[in-house]
Motif scaffolding. Structure first.
Motif: not given
Length: 116
Positions: A33, A35-37, A47, A50, A95-97
């Motif tokens: 997944t 996501g942008w935070y 958040l 995502d 950015c998050n993974e």
């Protein structure tokens, strides 16, 4: 070693548009997944949007209808198209993974500044 590199942050006037990109390397991108935070000064990280590996998407209410998240698994890149930007969108965007715990990685962030 997983690396997430954001780009596309800039200073724009209200009503403008930006497209953020996050390129992943060394990751299991296609099954993660993404996501942008964002984090504004003095505020908690929140958040923004995502997108799951299956294409499920969610947005924070404040950006619905203005922002669009998408992903390109072949390029291992996730995008955030931001339209009709407002001064309150000013923040550092991260950015998050993530996948099954403890798989959870962050980029270094990119600054978005929207002036009125």
């Amino acid at each position: 070693q997983v690396q997430l590199v954001e780009s596309g942050g800039d200073s724009v006037q209200a009503g403008g548009s930006l497209r953020l990109s996050c390129a992943a390397s060394g990751s299991i991108f296609s099954i993660s997944t993404m996501g942008w935070y964002r984090q504004a000064p003095g505020k908690q990280r929140e958040l923004v949007a995502d997108i799951t590996s299956g294409g499920g998407i969610r947005y924070v209410d404040s950006v619905k209808g203005r922002f669009t998240i998408s992903r390109d698994n072949a390029k291992k890149t996730v995008y955030l198209q931001m339209n009709s930007l407002k001064p309150e969108d000013t923040a550092v965007y991260y950015c998050n993974e993530r996948s099954s715990w403890p798989y959870d990685y962050w980029g270094q962030g990119t600054q978005v500044t929207v002036s009125s």
